[in-house]
Design a protein around this motif. Structure first.
Motif, PDB file in Angstrom:
ATOM      1  N   VAL A 117       0.845  -1.193   0.000  1.00 44.26           N
ATOM      2  CA  VAL A 117       0.000   0.000   0.000  1.00 44.26           C
ATOM      3  C   VAL A 117       0.883   1.247   0.000  1.00 44.26           C
ATOM      4  O   VAL A 117       0.658   2.181  -0.755  1.00 44.26           O
ATOM      5  N   HIS A 118       1.905   1.259   0.851  1.00 43.41           N
ATOM      6  CA  HIS A 118       2.761   2.436   1.013  1.00 43.41           C
ATOM      7  C   HIS A 118       4.130   1.986   1.509  1.00 43.41           C
ATOM      8  O   HIS A 118       4.235   1.061   2.313  1.00 43.41           O
ATOM      9  N   GLN A 119       5.179   2.652   1.031  1.00 42.90           N
ATOM     10  CA  GLN A 119       6.539   2.437   1.528  1.00 42.90           C
ATOM     11  C   GLN A 119       7.205   3.798   1.658  1.00 42.90           C
ATOM     12  O   GLN A 119       7.030   4.666   0.791  1.00 42.90           O
ATOM     13  N   ALA A 120       7.959   3.989   2.725  1.00 41.60           N
ATOM     14  CA  ALA A 120       8.712   5.224   2.932  1.00 41.60           C
ATOM     15  C   ALA A 120      10.109   4.854   3.421  1.00 41.60           C
ATOM     16  O   ALA A 120      10.265   3.953   4.240  1.00 41.60           O
ATOM     17  N   TYR A 121      11.104   5.546   2.890  1.00 41.39           N
ATOM     18  CA  TYR A 121      12.499   5.264   3.227  1.00 41.39           C
ATOM     19  C   TYR A 121      13.082   6.482   3.922  1.00 41.39           C
ATOM     20  O   TYR A 121      12.950   7.605   3.443  1.00 41.39           O
ATOM     21  N   TYR A 122      13.728   6.241   5.041  1.00 38.93           N
ATOM     22  CA  TYR A 122      14.203   7.302   5.926  1.00 38.93           C
ATOM     23  C   TYR A 122      15.723   7.317   5.972  1.00 38.93           C
ATOM     24  O   TYR A 122      16.372   6.280   6.114  1.00 38.93           O
ATOM     25  N   ASN A 123      16.278   8.519   5.871  1.00 35.19           N
ATOM     26  CA  ASN A 123      17.714   8.743   5.952  1.00 35.19           C
ATOM     27  C   ASN A 123      17.959   9.627   7.166  1.00 35.19           C
ATOM     28  O   ASN A 123      17.273  10.636   7.342  1.00 35.19           O
ATOM     29  N   ASN A 124      18.931   9.276   8.019  1.00 32.45           N
ATOM     30  CA  ASN A 124      19.189  10.040   9.242  1.00 32.45           C
ATOM     31  C   ASN A 124      19.585  11.488   8.985  1.00 32.45           C
ATOM     32  O   ASN A 124      19.413  12.342   9.839  1.00 32.45           O
ATOM     33  N   VAL A 125      20.123  11.775   7.808  1.00 32.20           N
ATOM     34  CA  VAL A 125      20.567  13.131   7.508  1.00 32.20           C
ATOM     35  C   VAL A 125      19.428  13.981   6.942  1.00 32.20           C
ATOM     36  O   VAL A 125      19.198  15.108   7.365  1.00 32.20           O
ATOM     37  N   THR A 126      18.680  13.434   5.988  1.00 34.87           N
ATOM     38  CA  THR A 126      17.687  14.237   5.266  1.00 34.87           C
ATOM     39  C   THR A 126      16.246  13.895   5.605  1.00 34.87           C
ATOM     40  O   THR A 126      15.325  14.536   5.113  1.00 34.87           O
ATOM     41  N   GLY A 127      16.018  12.893   6.416  1.00 34.08           N
ATOM     42  CA  GLY A 127      14.647  12.493   6.752  1.00 34.08           C
ATOM     43  C   GLY A 127      14.080  11.551   5.705  1.00 34.08           C
ATOM     44  O   GLY A 127      14.814  10.767   5.108  1.00 34.08           O
ATOM     45  N   PHE A 128      12.774  11.651   5.456  1.00 38.93           N
ATOM     46  CA  PHE A 128      12.135  10.778   4.473  1.00 38.93           C
ATOM     47  C   PHE A 128      12.522  11.241   3.074  1.00 38.93           C
ATOM     48  O   PHE A 128      12.108  12.298   2.616  1.00 38.93           O
ATOM     49  N   ASP A 129      13.338  10.432   2.391  1.00 35.99           N
ATOM     50  CA  ASP A 129      13.821  10.774   1.053  1.00 35.99           C
ATOM     51  C   ASP A 129      12.868  10.327  -0.042  1.00 35.99           C
ATOM     52  O   ASP A 129      12.733  10.979  -1.060  1.00 35.99           O
ATOM     53  N   PHE A 130      12.266   9.190   0.170  1.00 37.49           N
ATOM     54  CA  PHE A 130      11.580   8.532  -0.933  1.00 37.49           C
ATOM     55  C   PHE A 130      10.329   7.847  -0.388  1.00 37.49           C
ATOM     56  O   PHE A 130      10.399   7.139   0.607  1.00 37.49           O
ATOM     57  N   GLN A 131       9.214   8.090  -1.030  1.00 40.57           N
ATOM     58  CA  GLN A 131       7.969   7.441  -0.631  1.00 40.57           C
ATOM     59  C   GLN A 131       7.262   6.934  -1.873  1.00 40.57           C
ATOM     60  O   GLN A 131       7.345   7.551  -2.931  1.00 40.57           O
ATOM     61  N   GLU A 132       6.568   5.824  -1.731  1.00 45.46           N
ATOM     62  CA  GLU A 132       5.805   5.291  -2.847  1.00 45.46           C
ATOM     63  C   GLU A 132       4.468   4.756  -2.348  1.00 45.46           C
ATOM     64  O   GLU A 132       4.383   4.217  -1.248  1.00 45.46           O
ATOM     65  N   ASP A 133       3.440   4.970  -3.167  1.00 48.11           N
ATOM     66  CA  ASP A 133       2.095   4.507  -2.859  1.00 48.11           C
ATOM     67  C   ASP A 133       1.607   3.645  -4.011  1.00 48.11           C
ATOM     68  O   ASP A 133       1.915   3.909  -5.183  1.00 48.11           O
ATOM     69  N   PHE A 134       0.825   2.622  -3.685  1.00 46.94           N
ATOM     70  CA  PHE A 134       0.340   1.645  -4.657  1.00 46.94           C
ATOM     71  C   PHE A 134      -1.182   1.677  -4.669  1.00 46.94           C
ATOM     72  O   PHE A 134      -1.812   1.624  -3.622  1.00 46.94           O
ATOM     73  N   TYR A 135      -1.761   1.758  -5.876  1.00 46.55           N
ATOM     74  CA  TYR A 135      -3.215   1.840  -6.040  1.00 46.55           C
ATOM     75  C   TYR A 135      -3.682   0.797  -7.051  1.00 46.55           C
ATOM     76  O   TYR A 135      -2.950   0.456  -7.973  1.00 46.55           O
ATOM     77  N   ASP A 136      -4.910   0.395  -6.917  1.00 47.71           N
ATOM     78  CA  ASP A 136      -5.537  -0.492  -7.904  1.00 47.71           C
ATOM     79  C   ASP A 136      -4.645  -1.687  -8.242  1.00 47.71           C
ATOM     80  O   ASP A 136      -4.406  -2.002  -9.411  1.00 47.71           O
ATOM     81  N   VAL A 137      -4.147  -2.343  -7.225  1.00 49.64           N
ATOM     82  CA  VAL A 137      -3.265  -3.502  -7.407  1.00 49.64           C
ATOM     83  C   VAL A 137      -4.102  -4.685  -7.888  1.00 49.64           C
ATOM     84  O   VAL A 137      -5.161  -4.973  -7.336  1.00 49.64           O
ATOM     85  N   SER A 138      -3.624  -5.350  -8.936  1.00 46.65           N
ATOM     86  CA  SER A 138      -4.282  -6.574  -9.401  1.00 46.65           C
ATOM     87  C   SER A 138      -3.223  -7.655  -9.555  1.00 46.65           C
ATOM     88  O   SER A 138      -2.084  -7.388  -9.944  1.00 46.65           O
ATOM     89  N   LEU A 139      -3.610  -8.872  -9.231  1.00 52.95           N
ATOM     90  CA  LEU A 139      -2.671  -9.991  -9.277  1.00 52.95           C
ATOM     91  C   LEU A 139      -2.414 -10.427 -10.707  1.00 52.95           C
ATOM     92  O   LEU A 139      -3.292 -10.334 -11.567  1.00 52.95           O
ATOM     93  N   GLY A 140      -1.189 -10.927 -10.928  1.00 54.40           N
ATOM     94  CA  GLY A 140      -0.782 -11.388 -12.249  1.00 54.40           C
ATOM     95  C   GLY A 140      -0.235 -10.243 -13.083  1.00 54.40           C
ATOM     96  O   GLY A 140      -0.415  -9.069 -12.765  1.00 54.40           O
TER      97      GLY A 140
END
Length: 193
Positions: A157-180
């Protein structure tokens, strides 16, 4: 200590342990709409995303916004061949570049920490909500990450990556996920060199 008391204590320990959340396994093949926000590059990327863990390949059909600039890309990553096909849809150019980064697996690993469970939407009405689990851990590069997956199906659904120097650098959100995934999604353009 009586044998009955030992059985009761043992039963209690088993019951408590059985209730502890366990990392789930994300499906090997899925596709979705995905949004990335990269604070370092100041980019907002919206894409159609194809993920194939079985054959180690990904595809991103992207709209990249950086300030007032907008670009359009189609990237196919074939990890077994160590090749990335980059098509600039605006300029109608294509190039093949070496793929040196490791394949990123979307998963909750055994070393991750359970942070909690919540509901999105109206879970009191059938089909109107979803239960999510939040986990945290460290990437292979030792960056801290926070991730959210659905309880049912273990879909990201959501991922966020944290760096001790700059804080949250990169975030990603996932919508309308379908299998296959459509296997034709990973066929590189014939005229790409």
């Amino acid at each position: 200590m009586s044998p009955l008391l030992i059985v009761v204590i043992l039963g209690f320990c088993i019951a408590v342990n059985a209730q502890a959340p366990k990392p789930c396994e994300t499906p090997a093949q899925w596709q979705c709409d995905r949004t990335e926000v990269n604070r370092q590059t100041k980019e907002l990327i919206k894409m159609k995303y194809f993920y194939d863990l079985t054959n180690l390949r990904k595809r991103h059909i992207e709209v990249v916004k950086q300030g007032s600039e907008v670009d359009y890309f189609d990237r196919i990553e074939i990890y077994k061949e160590k090749k990335e096909y980059r098509v600039n849809l605006k300029e109608k150019t294509c190039q093949v570049v070496p793929l040196t980064r490791p394949f990123h697996v979307y998963q909750v690993s055994m070393n991750d920490t359970f942070e909690g469970e919540a509901s999105i939407g109206n879970t009191g009405v059938e089909g109107e909500g979803v239960t999510i689990q939040m986990w945290s851990g460290y990437t292979e590069e030792r960056s801290r990450f926070y991730g959210v997956w659905t309880l049912n199906g273990c879909l990201p659904v959501h991922q966020a990556y944290y760096n001790n120097v700059t804080g949250f650098d990169f975030q990603e959100d996932f919508y309308d996920v379908s299998l296959g995934v459509d296997p034709n999604a990973f066929i590189p353009p014939q005229d790409c060199h």
